[in-house]
Design a protein around this motif. Structure first.
Motif, short mmCIF file in Angstrom:
data_model
loop_
_atom_site.label_atom_id
_atom_site.label_comp_id
_atom_site.label_asym_id
_atom_site.label_seq_id
_atom_site.Cartn_x
_atom_site.Cartn_y
_atom_site.Cartn_z
N ALA A 194 -16.43 9.18 84.23
CA ALA A 194 -15.60 9.17 85.38
C ALA A 194 -13.96 9.77 84.91
N VAL A 195 -13.64 9.41 83.78
CA VAL A 195 -12.67 9.83 83.13
C VAL A 195 -12.52 11.40 82.79
N MET A 196 -13.72 11.85 82.22
CA MET A 196 -14.16 13.26 81.79
C MET A 196 -14.05 14.03 82.95
N ALA A 197 -14.67 13.61 84.12
CA ALA A 197 -14.48 14.21 85.29
C ALA A 197 -13.16 14.43 85.71
N ALA A 198 -12.55 13.40 85.78
CA ALA A 198 -10.97 13.36 86.45
C ALA A 198 -10.16 14.36 85.63
N THR A 199 -10.43 14.36 84.38
CA THR A 199 -9.55 15.05 83.66
C THR A 199 -10.04 16.77 83.73
N LEU A 200 -11.26 17.19 83.81
CA LEU A 200 -11.55 18.35 84.13
C LEU A 200 -11.40 18.90 85.47
N LEU A 201 -11.28 18.14 86.55
CA LEU A 201 -11.02 18.35 87.86
C LEU A 201 -9.74 18.19 88.46
N ARG A 202 -8.90 17.42 87.64
CA ARG A 202 -7.66 16.90 88.24
C ARG A 202 -7.64 16.39 89.42
N ARG A 203 -8.58 15.63 89.86
CA ARG A 203 -8.57 15.02 91.28
C ARG A 203 -9.31 13.56 90.68
N PRO A 204 -9.18 12.38 91.69
CA PRO A 204 -9.95 11.22 91.36
C PRO A 204 -11.29 11.40 91.73
N VAL A 205 -12.02 10.92 90.55
CA VAL A 205 -13.50 10.95 90.57
C VAL A 205 -14.24 9.52 90.50
N ARG A 206 -15.16 9.05 91.40
CA ARG A 206 -15.61 7.77 91.43
C ARG A 206 -17.03 8.06 90.67
N VAL A 207 -17.73 7.06 90.08
CA VAL A 207 -18.91 7.03 89.64
C VAL A 207 -19.49 5.51 89.62
N VAL A 208 -20.52 5.46 90.72
CA VAL A 208 -21.26 4.04 90.84
C VAL A 208 -22.42 3.97 90.22
N LEU A 209 -22.94 3.00 89.77
CA LEU A 209 -24.48 2.81 89.07
C LEU A 209 -25.11 2.11 90.26
N THR A 210 -26.53 2.77 90.39
CA THR A 210 -27.15 2.15 91.15
C THR A 210 -28.10 0.90 90.58
N ARG A 211 -28.57 0.26 91.24
CA ARG A 211 -29.21 -0.94 90.78
C ARG A 211 -30.25 -0.44 89.56
N ARG A 212 -31.00 0.60 90.03
CA ARG A 212 -31.97 1.16 88.81
C ARG A 212 -31.43 1.53 87.69
N GLN A 213 -30.33 2.02 87.76
CA GLN A 213 -29.47 2.65 86.62
C GLN A 213 -28.93 1.57 85.73
N MET A 214 -28.71 0.62 86.45
CA MET A 214 -28.00 -0.55 85.87
C MET A 214 -29.10 -1.18 84.56
N PHE A 215 -30.34 -0.97 84.99
CA PHE A 215 -31.34 -1.44 84.00
C PHE A 215 -31.17 -0.89 82.88
N SER A 216 -30.77 0.50 82.67
CA SER A 216 -30.69 1.15 81.42
C SER A 216 -29.35 1.38 80.85
N LEU A 217 -28.23 1.19 81.48
CA LEU A 217 -27.01 1.34 81.14
C LEU A 217 -26.08 0.21 81.07
#
Length: 708
Positions: free
Chosen positions: A249-272
């Motif tokens: 999220a920080v990388m994307a906000a730095t690139l786009l210069r606007r707020p960026v939200r990243v939410v993990l899905t339940r399935r992604q949480m099993f890996s991340l």
């Protein structure tokens, strides 16, 4: 300002949560719900190979889709420092894939639907390589890791071989526990934005100052240029530190210069989001005819990833609990091509207590001793390995109180005798302990012009009731009613503070808040009103904690369980759970009971249900959701009793709090497993205690049926 003394103390009296109305009405904002203008949404793309290299990412096709703003990957992402804490958060820095489910790209779009659809169709090509995901006891790659910050890899005292040879009775058994996942109510979520040259992150984490420091180091920023806020958190259990979604999220906000939200899905949480690693443990106990432990050996083995080394310190709990002439405990690791495990409620103690406490129960049966009596005969006067004095050890008191409440007296120790039709009944017990540490913290308390007080501390309330506990602690230190105190937490601008982890949070923050509040009282002039800007006192506890004498400080508990085992289906029903705990001063009995009962419920779930599976060929998680990952439901949980003991006087402890978030889960699975043995006469050394395992073990031991 007039300070009117309260008639009674707030600490120790049940109080509902101060933020309760906000949560039940929905006005409390979680990290994924805070509104922002011009908000963009990111969606992580995870690898579909288990090991290899990324050959190409078709970002051009993705960028041509409606609403897509950017596709970040290893070829265009900003550089970050990779040697900061858990290296799994340093995403998009190379083309290597260390495990299935590794982040390979982030799609950012105007809406979450656009981002998800594009991410799920993004073409990524790989060069796959051979992988190893199979965890087994005889893995040739097992090694002893270096000592960690929290636990020594190996501790040895005395001649183990000689002690085993001199023992009249021996137990030598192998135990296994499966991979388990945190699954907090609120998924991991973060929103990053730049505000007037300063990075701000709205996040769900267990320590805003912790995440702030990690981001500052990763992106080479001054810590003052980073602000992390996490006001409301829907559970964490050890999983919510600095992870891939925040960095992306920080990388994307730095690139786009606007707020960026990243939410993990339940399935992604099993890996991340990390998980409790599976373990293989070996326990060897040797005792004299009187039950005196001559030898205690506990070895633990767990897998770790190739990205970040993590030890599940399952063997460490015995270093505190029991005296033995020879005391050997050690941990080993196996590097596999799997996601990185991490801390999970009672890391080490939860799986370790299952092995050790089941082995103690088996030793007691072989000696013809009551399990509680055996523990009493091996109660140490000092730390069994450290030699340090204990700080308020009340383990045997917990057993005495628990035995009286549970009705342990008169229990026939012989297994397989109590029946109700097709059901076999049994009871079991086990000990619990968990460290009571504390970390340096800062706090500020302000006397406001309107007669109220504001506490500011970078604490985290992950559902434990910490915000309410700190309100009560501050009220008593100021000698005012709790209604005149407002506690603000979850903002790194309030200064460094300990995390909500390891059952250290409230203990750490309470010392800082109490110190600042007492200093403020000394500054107030009776009858004089503070100026409009208020009067503020600040405290930093680093020096006070460093000055504490060296003592072995833990919370303790005794767990009791009664089970019914169906001889036809192998189903186990836990009829009763009772725990008695010695956890220092209890701040809020209402939320404390919830923590104890919640931990015991999780221990029941660990004993009977929780077991994450991986595909044996690919290492991919099987059923990575709340439908495929089984845990205790309401129908599985009986009436659970949790009680606690009054703490002894301790002049060396400035707050008297020990921590309760994790002690409830420790020992519960062992108490249930011991009760199953008492019911059936069959020992179970592999969790969970599934019906097929119960039936299979019984058929192997006794073709005539459970317990004969």
């Amino acid at each position: 300002m007039t300070l009117t003394p309260t008639s009674t103390a707030a600490v120790g009296v049940p109080h509902t949560r101060v933020e309760g109305p906000e949560k039940v009405t929905g006005s409390a904002r979680y990290a994924g719900e805070v509104p922002f203008a011009d908000l963009a949404h990111g969606w992580l793309v995870l690898s579909t190979v288990t090991r290899g290299r990324i050959r190409s990412v078709d970002s051009a096709s993705a960028l041509a889709r409606p609403g897509v703003l950017a596709v970040l990957h290893h070829g265009n992402a900003p550089h970050v420092e990779r040697d900061v804490g858990d290296a799994t958060s340093a995403v998009f820095q190379h083309d290597r894939v260390p495990h299935r489910g590794w982040p390979v790209a982030l799609v950012v779009a105007e809406t979450p639907e656009q981002a998800r659809e594009t991410a799920e169709t993004l073409a990524v090509e790989y060069d796959a390589e051979p992988h190893d995901t199979a965890f087994r006891a005889d893995h040739p790659g097992a090694y002893v890791p270096p000592d960690g910050a929290h636990v020594a890899a190996a501790v040895r005292k005395g001649d183990l071989d000689a002690a085993l040879a001199a023992s009249a009775v021996l137990v030598d058994a192998r135990y296994t526990t499966p991979e388990q996942h945190h699954n907090p109510m609120e998924p991991h979520a973060a929103t990053a934005r730049w505000d007037d040259g300063r990075l701000e992150l709205i996040d769900s984490n267990q320590g805003a100052a912790w995440v702030q420091g990690g981001l500052a180091r990763m992106f080479s920023l001054d810590p003052g240029a980073v602000r992390v806020r996490s006001e409301h958190i829907g559970g964490g259990f050890g999983s919510k530190g600095l992870r891939a979604h925040q960095v992306a999220a920080v990388m994307a906000a730095t690139l786009l210069r606007r707020p960026v939200r990243v939410v993990l899905t339940r399935r992604q949480m099993f890996s991340l989001a990390g998980y409790r690693s599976p373990t293989v443990q070996r326990v060897r106990l040797g005792a004299g005819p009187d039950g005196h432990l001559r030898a205690l050996e506990h070895q633990g083995l767990n897998p770790t990833s190739t990205v970040h080394e993590f030890t599940e310190p399952a063997a460490a709990t015995g270093r505190v609990l029991y005296a033995a002439d020879a005391h050997h405990t050690a941990h080993r690791l196996v590097r596999l091509d799997v996601p990185s495990p991490t801390y999970m409620r009672a890391p080490g103690e939860a799986p370790g207590s299952f092995a050790l406490e089941c082995a103690l129960d088996e030793l007691a049966a072989r000696l013809g001793l009551d399990p509680i009596d055996l523990r009493a005969r091996n109660e140490p006067a000092l730390g069994p390995v450290s030699g340090l004095p204990f700080a308020g050890r009340q383990l045997l008191d917990c057993f005495r109180e628990g035995a009286a409440r549970f009705g342990w007296a008169g229990r026939d120790p012989r297994p397989g005798l109590r029946r109700e039709g097709p059901l076999l009944l049994g009871t079991g017990t086990a000990a619990a302990c968990f460290p009571a540490g504390a970390g340096p913290s800062t706090a500020a308390v302000t006397a406001e012009a309107d007669g109220t007080f504001t506490v500011r501390i970078t604490a985290a309330d992950i559902g434990t009731g910490a915000r309410t506990a700190l309100t009560l602690i501050a009220a008593d230190a100021l000698d005012v009613p709790p209604g005149r105190v407002r506690v603000r937490i979850g903002d790194s601008d309030f200064g460094p503070a300990s995390i909500a982890g390891g059952s250290t949070g409230t203990r750490s923050w309470a010392l800082a808040v109490t110190t600042a509040a007492r200093d403020l009282r000394e500054q107030l002039v009776p009858g004089a009103a503070p100026p409009p800007e208020g009067i503020t006192a600040r405290a930093d506890t680093a020096a006070a904690l460093a000055a504490l004498p060296a003592r072995e400080r833990h919370s303790y508990g005794a767990q009791f369980a009664e089970v019914a085992v169906d001889t036809g289906t192998g189903e186990i029903r836990v009829r009763r759970l009772l725990g008695v705990f010695a956890a220092g001063r209890i701040v809020n009995p209402l939320t404390a009971r919830g923590q104890f009962v919640g931990g015991m419920t999780w221990g029941l779930s660990m004993a009977l249900h929780e077991e994450a599976a991986r595909d044996p060929l690919s290492g991919a998680p099987v059923g990575p959701d709340l439908a495929g990952y089984h845990f205790a439901a309401h129908a599985d949980v009986p009436a659970i009793e949790a009680h606690w003991l009054a703490p002894p006087e301790d002049d060396d402890d400035p707050v008297g709090i020990k921590g309760i978030g994790e002690i409830g889960i420790v020992g519960t699975a062992a108490a249930i497993a011991n009760a199953v043995w008492h019911a059936t006469g069959v020992r179970h050394r592999d969790l969970p205690l599934r019906p097929d395992r119960v039936l299979g073990a019984t058929l192997g031991a006794d073709a005539g049926g459970l317990g004969g």
